[in-house]
Design an enzyme around this catalytic site. Structure first.
Site, PDB file in Angstrom:
ATOM      1  N   HIS A  85       0.819  -1.217   0.000  1.00 39.99           N
ATOM      2  CA  HIS A  85       0.000   0.000   0.000  1.00 39.99           C
ATOM      3  C   HIS A  85       0.851   1.265   0.000  1.00 39.99           C
ATOM      4  CE1 HIS A  85       0.080   1.393   4.312  1.00 39.99           C
ATOM      5  NE2 HIS A  85       0.234   0.123   4.605  1.00 39.99           N
ATOM      6  N   ASP A  97       5.744   2.603   7.104  1.00 40.29           N
ATOM      7  CA  ASP A  97       4.380   2.113   6.799  1.00 40.29           C
ATOM      8  C   ASP A  97       3.682   3.037   5.826  1.00 40.29           C
ATOM      9  OD1 ASP A  97       1.914   0.860   6.841  1.00 40.29           O
ATOM     10  OD2 ASP A  97       1.368   1.603   8.830  1.00 40.29           O
ATOM     11  N   GLU A 131      -5.390   1.524   2.141  1.00 36.28           N
ATOM     12  CA  GLU A 131      -5.221   0.347   3.013  1.00 36.28           C
ATOM     13  C   GLU A 131      -5.539   0.706   4.451  1.00 36.28           C
ATOM     14  OE1 GLU A 131      -3.083  -2.429   5.778  1.00 36.28           O
ATOM     15  OE2 GLU A 131      -2.897  -0.267   5.580  1.00 36.28           O
ATOM     16  N   GLU A 132      -5.110   1.906   4.833  1.00 37.48           N
ATOM     17  CA  GLU A 132      -5.233   2.312   6.245  1.00 37.48           C
ATOM     18  C   GLU A 132      -6.684   2.519   6.669  1.00 37.48           C
ATOM     19  OE1 GLU A 132      -2.879   1.957   8.130  1.00 37.48           O
ATOM     20  OE2 GLU A 132      -0.964   2.492   7.206  1.00 37.48           O
ATOM     21  N   ASP A 160       4.335  -4.913   3.404  1.00 34.47           N
ATOM     22  CA  ASP A 160       3.806  -3.813   4.207  1.00 34.47           C
ATOM     23  C   ASP A 160       4.644  -3.732   5.484  1.00 34.47           C
ATOM     24  OD1 ASP A 160       2.287  -1.969   5.606  1.00 34.47           O
ATOM     25  OD2 ASP A 160       0.436  -3.161   5.602  1.00 34.47           O
ATOM     26  N   HIS A 260       2.254   4.542  12.838  1.00 31.10           N
ATOM     27  CA  HIS A 260       1.078   5.418  12.702  1.00 31.10           C
ATOM     28  C   HIS A 260       1.249   6.768  13.405  1.00 31.10           C
ATOM     29  CE1 HIS A 260      -1.960   2.119  11.297  1.00 31.10           C
ATOM     30  NE2 HIS A 260      -0.949   2.286  10.470  1.00 31.10           N
TER      31      HIS A 260
HETATM   32  N1  PHE Z   1      -1.503  -3.366   7.714  1.00 25.28           N
HETATM   33  C1  PHE Z   1      -0.956  -2.764   8.927  1.00 25.28           C
HETATM   34  C2  PHE Z   1      -0.921  -1.239   8.737  1.00 25.28           C
HETATM   35  O1  PHE Z   1      -0.711  -0.761   7.642  1.00 25.28           O
HETATM   36  C3  PHE Z   1       0.409  -3.240   9.259  1.00 25.28           C
HETATM   37  C4  PHE Z   1       0.577  -4.723   9.205  1.00 25.28           C
HETATM   38  C5  PHE Z   1       1.239  -5.278   8.147  1.00 25.28           C
HETATM   39  C6  PHE Z   1       0.112  -5.535  10.202  1.00 25.28           C
HETATM   40  C7  PHE Z   1       1.417  -6.657   8.060  1.00 25.28           C
HETATM   41  C8  PHE Z   1       0.273  -6.908  10.156  1.00 25.28           C
HETATM   42  C9  PHE Z   1       0.927  -7.467   9.082  1.00 25.28           C
HETATM   43  O2  PHE Z   1      -1.081  -0.499   9.661  1.00 25.28           O
HETATM   44 ZN    ZN Z   2      -0.584   1.324   8.793  1.00 26.38          ZN
HETATM   45 ZN    ZN Z   3       0.792  -0.732   6.412  1.00 24.51          ZN
END
Ligand code: PHE
Ligand code: ZN
Ligand code: ZN
Ligand code: ZN
Length: 295
Positions: A85, A97, A131-132, A160, A260
């Site tokens: 993402h 992230d 994605e978030e 990710d 985050h």
């Molecule tokens: N998808 C979550 C995020 O973007 C992070 C994540 C990635 C968690 C992979 C678990 C496994 O905040």
């Molecule tokens: Zn995230």
């Molecule tokens: Zn992420």
């Protein structure tokens, strides 16, 4: 498989940081830094000979974007997808992230072009929006793919958070061999996990399984039965003393204490983890897509 240039991957992260800084400090869904990030990625792929599309969707009253990039050639009925993402949260620039996964797959795609790779499989890369906000872009893509197109996608690799500053080396536990999560993924997920595991084994870095629960953009793929895999260096979870012994770093602290947050900047990156994961991505892409017969 090639050695992916850490310098080049970090140059993409610097661009994502600049884009955020110029656009209110983030690259979030519905904010200008999100589209600017998509245009940056798409421009490089267009220049490298990919066939690209900017797929837009609406969520929460704002437009989101997926960048989809196809490398011409390969078996059109046997597609390997690789994605991550591109959106951040609103709190910050989202460099670990998920600038990290976005930059690592971007540089892998550009290396495919530099090498004029002629894989047996067809290769498709994707940078997802929103994605978030609940995997919105990847869900939109999978939902709107005609059934005949969906069935051609034989595997999906997701990246990710691959450069967490207090890194762990996790693989989505697609075979459930670590007993993490509840279920193994679709048949074929175990092979993707094994391929990624083989790379880390070759460089002497131990790995562990992590939940295959759909908490990133592979979720919509496994929901429709497409095998998936990927790597992860950890988010808000706390590194245990056993994990610190295994991988180094600091026990009792989060894998990414800026998860985050506004401090998820270019300073929030472990170069070693980023380099290893970028090389793992290239290894998995080359191994999976160029095998005869493909694996
Ligand atoms: N998808 C979550 C995020 O973007 C992070 C994540 C990635 C968690 C992979 C678990 C496994 O905040
Ligand atoms: Zn995230
Ligand atoms: Zn992420
Ligand atoms: Zn496993």
């Amino acid at each position: 498989p090639p050695d992916i240039s850490l310098t080049n991957v970090k140059a993409h992260l610097a661009q994502f940081q600049s884009i955020a800084t110029a656009n209110g400090g983030n690259r979030a869904h519905g904010r200008p830094g999100n589209l600017a990030s998509a245009n940056y990625v798409k421009g490089l792929l267009d220049g490298a000979g990919f066939t690209t599309a900017l797929q837009s969707f609406s969520y929460n009253g704002a437009t989101g974007y997926n960048v989809i990039a196809d490398w011409p050639g390969g078996d059109p009925n046997d597609i390997l997808m690789v994605g991550g993402h591109l959106d951040s949260v609103t709190a910050g620039p989202g460099i670990n992230d998920n600038g990290s996964g976005s930059a690592a797959i971007l540089e892998t795609a550009l290396e495919v072009s530099r090498q004029s790779l002629a894989p047996t499989k067809h290769l498709r890369f994707a940078w997802w929006g929103a994605e978030e906000l609940g995997l919105r872009g990847s869900q939109y893509y999978v939902t709107n793919l005609p059934a005949a197109e969906r069935s051609k996608i034989k595997g999906y690799l997701n990246f990710d958070m691959v450069a967490s500053p207090n890194a762990g080396y996790f693989l989505y536990d697609g075979d459930n061999s670590d007993g993490v999560g509840s279920d193994p993924g679709p048949a074929g997920s175990a092979q993707l996990e094994a391929t990624l595991a083989a790379y880390f084994s070759s460089i002497g870095v131990p790995t562990r399984g992590t939940d295959f629960d759909g908490r990133s953009d592979y979720g919509p793929f496994i929901s429709v039965g497409i095998p998936a895999g990927g790597t992860f260096t950890g988010a808000e979870g706390i590194k245990s003393s056993a994990q610190a012994t295994l991988w180094g770093g600091t026990a009792g602290q989060a894998f990414d204490s800026c998860y985050h947050r506004s401090c998820d900047t270019t300073a929030n990156i472990d170069d070693t983890a980023l380099n290893r994961n970028a090389d793992a991505i290239a290894y998995a892409v080359w191994t999976t897509a160029t095998a005869t017969p493909p694996v």
